[in-house]
Scaffold this motif. Structure first.
Motif, PDB file in Angstrom:
ATOM      1  N   SER A   1       6.484   2.969  11.060  1.00  0.00           N
ATOM      2  CA  SER A   1       5.054   3.677  11.471  1.00  0.00           C
ATOM      3  C   SER A   1       4.695   4.245  10.334  1.00  0.00           C
ATOM      4  N   SER A   2       4.851   3.698   9.222  1.00  0.00           N
ATOM      5  CA  SER A   2       4.212   4.443   7.982  1.00  0.00           C
ATOM      6  C   SER A   2       3.132   3.408   7.270  1.00  0.00           C
ATOM      7  N   SER A   3       2.469   3.912   6.603  1.00  0.00           N
ATOM      8  CA  SER A   3       1.448   3.228   5.892  1.00  0.00           C
ATOM      9  C   SER A   3       1.783   1.899   5.185  1.00  0.00           C
ATOM     10  N   ARG A   4       0.863   0.903   5.227  1.00  0.00           N
ATOM     11  CA  ARG A   4       1.235  -0.183   4.324  1.00  0.00           C
ATOM     12  C   ARG A   4       0.720  -0.028   2.713  1.00  0.00           C
ATOM     13  N   ALA A   5       0.194   1.252   2.588  1.00  0.00           N
ATOM     14  CA  ALA A   5      -0.186   1.517   1.353  1.00  0.00           C
ATOM     15  C   ALA A   5       1.243   1.551   0.358  1.00  0.00           C
ATOM     16  N   LEU A   6       2.078   2.035   0.851  1.00  0.00           N
ATOM     17  CA  LEU A   6       3.387   2.041   0.181  1.00  0.00           C
ATOM     18  C   LEU A   6       3.946   0.524  -0.218  1.00  0.00           C
ATOM     19  N   ARG A   7       3.875  -0.058   0.415  1.00  0.00           N
ATOM     20  CA  ARG A   7       4.091  -1.581   0.114  1.00  0.00           C
ATOM     21  C   ARG A   7       3.132  -2.178  -0.826  1.00  0.00           C
TER      22      ARG A   7
ATOM     23  N   LEU B   1      -7.889  10.673  -7.394  1.00  0.00           N
ATOM     24  CA  LEU B   1      -6.440  10.188  -7.236  1.00  0.00           C
ATOM     25  C   LEU B   1      -6.439   9.182  -6.022  1.00  0.00           C
ATOM     26  N   ARG B   2      -6.818  10.135  -4.965  1.00  0.00           N
ATOM     27  CA  ARG B   2      -6.840   9.616  -3.479  1.00  0.00           C
ATOM     28  C   ARG B   2      -7.209   8.409  -3.501  1.00  0.00           C
ATOM     29  N   ALA B   3      -8.655   8.448  -4.157  1.00  0.00           N
ATOM     30  CA  ALA B   3      -9.734   6.973  -3.706  1.00  0.00           C
ATOM     31  C   ALA B   3      -9.137   5.990  -4.664  1.00  0.00           C
ATOM     32  N   SER B   4      -8.246   6.097  -5.301  1.00  0.00           N
ATOM     33  CA  SER B   4      -7.392   4.886  -6.280  1.00  0.00           C
ATOM     34  C   SER B   4      -6.587   4.147  -5.570  1.00  0.00           C
ATOM     35  N   TYR B   5      -6.112   4.752  -4.392  1.00  0.00           N
ATOM     36  CA  TYR B   5      -5.150   3.753  -3.523  1.00  0.00           C
ATOM     37  C   TYR B   5      -5.713   3.075  -2.592  1.00  0.00           C
ATOM     38  N   PRO B   6      -4.968   2.141  -2.093  1.00  0.00           N
ATOM     39  CA  PRO B   6      -5.536   1.380  -1.041  1.00  0.00           C
ATOM     40  C   PRO B   6      -5.942   2.115   0.302  1.00  0.00           C
ATOM     41  N   GLU B   7      -6.913   1.707   0.691  1.00  0.00           N
ATOM     42  CA  GLU B   7      -7.667   2.570   2.186  1.00  0.00           C
ATOM     43  C   GLU B   7      -7.159   2.146   3.266  1.00  0.00           C
ATOM     44  N   TYR B   8      -6.405   2.897   3.909  1.00  0.00           N
ATOM     45  CA  TYR B   8      -5.854   2.449   5.080  1.00  0.00           C
ATOM     46  C   TYR B   8      -6.075   3.627   6.454  1.00  0.00           C
TER      47      TYR B   8
ATOM     48  N   PHE C   1      -0.325  -8.058  11.414  1.00  0.00           N
ATOM     49  CA  PHE C   1      -1.347  -9.316  11.204  1.00  0.00           C
ATOM     50  C   PHE C   1      -1.695  -9.266   9.963  1.00  0.00           C
ATOM     51  N   ALA C   2      -2.628 -10.263   9.652  1.00  0.00           N
ATOM     52  CA  ALA C   2      -2.823 -10.109   8.133  1.00  0.00           C
ATOM     53  C   ALA C   2      -3.403  -8.923   7.522  1.00  0.00           C
ATOM     54  N   ASN C   3      -4.324  -8.260   8.250  1.00  0.00           N
ATOM     55  CA  ASN C   3      -4.938  -7.174   7.626  1.00  0.00           C
ATOM     56  C   ASN C   3      -4.500  -5.837   8.390  1.00  0.00           C
ATOM     57  N   GLU C   4      -3.812  -5.826   9.487  1.00  0.00           N
ATOM     58  CA  GLU C   4      -3.563  -4.477  10.199  1.00  0.00           C
ATOM     59  C   GLU C   4      -2.198  -4.878  10.973  1.00  0.00           C
ATOM     60  N   TRP C   5      -1.809  -3.835  11.606  1.00  0.00           N
ATOM     61  CA  TRP C   5      -0.549  -3.925  12.199  1.00  0.00           C
ATOM     62  C   TRP C   5      -0.521  -3.044  13.523  1.00  0.00           C
ATOM     63  N   VAL C   6       0.430  -3.228  14.351  1.00  0.00           N
ATOM     64  CA  VAL C   6       0.640  -2.193  15.685  1.00  0.00           C
ATOM     65  C   VAL C   6       2.065  -2.115  15.726  1.00  0.00           C
ATOM     66  N   HIS C   7       2.624  -0.963  15.764  1.00  0.00           N
ATOM     67  CA  HIS C   7       3.780  -0.820  16.311  1.00  0.00           C
ATOM     68  C   HIS C   7       4.004   0.000  17.801  1.00  0.00           C
TER      69      HIS C   7
ATOM     70  N   THR D   1      -1.396   2.050  15.240  1.00  0.00           N
ATOM     71  CA  THR D   1      -2.005   1.030  14.720  1.00  0.00           C
ATOM     72  C   THR D   1      -2.241   1.329  13.288  1.00  0.00           C
ATOM     73  N   GLU D   2      -2.678   0.440  12.371  1.00  0.00           N
ATOM     74  CA  GLU D   2      -3.348   0.712  10.895  1.00  0.00           C
ATOM     75  C   GLU D   2      -4.099  -0.596  10.482  1.00  0.00           C
ATOM     76  N   ALA D   3      -5.304  -0.309   9.923  1.00  0.00           N
ATOM     77  CA  ALA D   3      -6.240  -1.129   9.595  1.00  0.00           C
ATOM     78  C   ALA D   3      -6.947  -0.556   8.267  1.00  0.00           C
ATOM     79  N   PRO D   4      -7.822  -1.270   7.645  1.00  0.00           N
ATOM     80  CA  PRO D   4      -8.477  -0.933   6.442  1.00  0.00           C
ATOM     81  C   PRO D   4      -9.832  -0.151   7.050  1.00  0.00           C
ATOM     82  N   LEU D   5     -10.125  -0.157   8.333  1.00  0.00           N
ATOM     83  CA  LEU D   5     -11.124   1.049   8.687  1.00  0.00           C
ATOM     84  C   LEU D   5     -10.840   1.536   9.732  1.00  0.00           C
TER      85      LEU D   5
END
Length: 464
Positions: A294-300, A371-378, A419-425, A439-443
């Motif tokens: 249930s954690s963010s894809r940003a770590l991946r 620093l926060r803005a340097s990471y992938p946005e989810y 999914f390619a750009n998002e996920w649901v758990h 759920t998580e997505a870029p927006l």
């Protein structure tokens, strides 16, 4: 009923009827079950067993603490009494004391009316499912055998462990105290009037940080909901800007969850606590990472950028730790702000997170917002559907698995659809007829839209 029994311990609200809430009788019963399990596991003819006990600052702490400590003594078990402490402090004390286990008296991020007994093994780590189940069975059967008067345990008080914990963190190879001192950081700390209000400012001051304290009096009167979520943290967000601080630091009552406030007064994001710290650790010690499903894809993404391998575990700290050990992960944790750094110990630890984050920030020489803005946005959306007890939740999860069988699906803990750009758990509650939907997505709009779509599909399957 608010008494919740699980493999990791027992928690409930104070007062009320025995068996329905966390009453003195229930505290004694479960401390007895844990102590009995230790005696059964270690052999009754052994030297006196030792258990480390510590508590957070909640109002019921001294009462529950006395009940638990004296119960263990009644079983012939010696107690290393840390008094006011933190969850990670008790975790590091257990192996340092060569103890047989540990009990932390804290309901973590729950409000002040709650308390709990969290149970540790001889490594200072949470019990696994089999061990926890045995303790629940002992409690249910009340299969206790207390010691006679000549064989009672002893209390050894030791109030030095918060300082020992701080020293252990400052001595970590990747913590650069000189770099942090040179950066001359100013930090606002919200200790939610628990033990974090003592230990976090002390750590920061030893790192040369100017500290502005907010709610750092450990009196157990939480000034806001103690879960470190955005909606509870308006005071510190405003104070960071007002004080022109470099950042804000927020911990929960037992100091195992960590959230940062950026210099602009915005949340850094609990999910990104682990992402930022992992980015720093991986830059110095390349390797693998683990978080829960249930954690963010940003770590991946950050792990991949450092040529490491990322894997997701079932939800729950014990599951994260198990997978970290299996994969030799150099860092891991949970998206709720829990940092697990094996170089220190296998437990969520806000002190470790603070020290590594500040070192990272000093090395980067940029603002926290940058620093926060340097990471992938989810963005995440967290929802739940309440179902009637008659509805078969497992059947719904099976139907959703079938519906999305052509997607990347994981079923080790509910159903996760990547999914390619998002996920649901999707996970069912163990205690209520509820399905949790993360759920998580870029927006944010995409995460919300995905959640609504999945909710509608589940309702259609359930016929509601």
């Amino acid at each position: 009923m608010t008494l919740i029994k699980s493999i990791s311990g027992i928690r409930g609200t104070i007062g009320g009827k025995v068996g329905d809430n966390l009453t003195p009788v229930d505290a004694v019963k479960f401390a007895s079950a844990y102590g009995t399990w230790l005696k059964n596991t270690n052999g009754k003819d052994n030297k006196n067993l030792k258990v480390v006990v510590g508590r957070d600052a909640r109002i019921s702490g001294p009462m529950i603490h006395n009940l638990v400590v004296n119960t263990l003594i009644g079983l012939g078990i010696d107690v290393i009494d840390l008094g006011l402490s933190t969850t990670p402090t008790v975790e590091i004390a257990v192996p340092l004391e060569s103890a047989d286990g540990g009990i932390i008296l804290t309901a973590s991020h729950n409000p002040k009316q709650w308390n709990a007994l969290k149970l540790l093994n001889e490594k200072g780590e949470f019990l696994n499912g089999i061990e926890g189940e045995k303790i629940l069975q002992i409690a249910e059967a009340e299969a206790f055998d207390f010691s006679d008067v000549d064989n009672l345990g002893e209390i050894i008080e030791n109030d030095a462990y918060m300082d020992i914990h701080i020293d252990e963190v400052l001595n970590l190879e990747l913590v650069d105290v000189d770099a942090v001192k040179a950066a001359k950081f100013k930090v606002v700390v919200d200790g939610v009037n628990s033990s974090g209000g003592i230990i976090i400012p002390k750590l920061l001051e030893l790192m040369g940080v100017e500290v502005v304290k907010l709610y750092c009096e450990p009196n157990g009167h939480f000034p806001h909901n103690p879960e470190p979520l955005k909606e509870h943290l308006t005071d510190i967000c405003e104070l960071v800007v007002e004080e022109k601080a470099h950042l804000g630091i927020v911990v929960d009552p037992d100091v195992d969850r960590l959230a940062f406030i950026s210099d602009d007064g915005e949340m850094f994001g609990e999910e990104y606590t682990l992402v930022a710290v992992a980015d720093y650790v991986l830059s110095k010690t390349p390797g693998n990472t683990v978080s829960n499903m249930s954690s963010s894809r940003a770590l991946r993404d950050v792990t991949n950028a450092h040529n490491g391998s990322y894997e997701a575990s079932a939800v729950g700290e014990v599951n994260v730790v198990e997978l970290m050990k299996k994969n030799n992960a150099v860092i891991g944790g949970e998206g709720n702000g829990g940092i697990i750094y094996p170089e220190s110990h296998y437990g969520r630890d806000s002190l470790v997170g603070v020290a590594l984050f500040l070192t990272h920030l000093a090395n980067k020489n940029m603002s926290v917002a940058a620093l926060r803005a340097s990471y992938p946005e989810y963005y995440m959306s967290k929802n739940k559907i309440e179902l009637t007890p008659q509805i078969d939740v497992d059947a719904i999860l099976v139907a959703m698995t079938e519906k999305y069988k052509n997607e990347d699906i994981t079923t080790i803990d509910g159903v996760k659809i990547d999914f390619a750009n998002e996920w649901v758990h999707l996970r069912k509650s163990n205690t209520e007829p509820i399905i949790r939907i993360y759920t998580e997505a870029p927006l944010q709009s995409q995460a919300d839209a995905l959640a609504l779509r999945i909710i509608d599909e589940i309702k259609a399957i359930a016929g509601i």
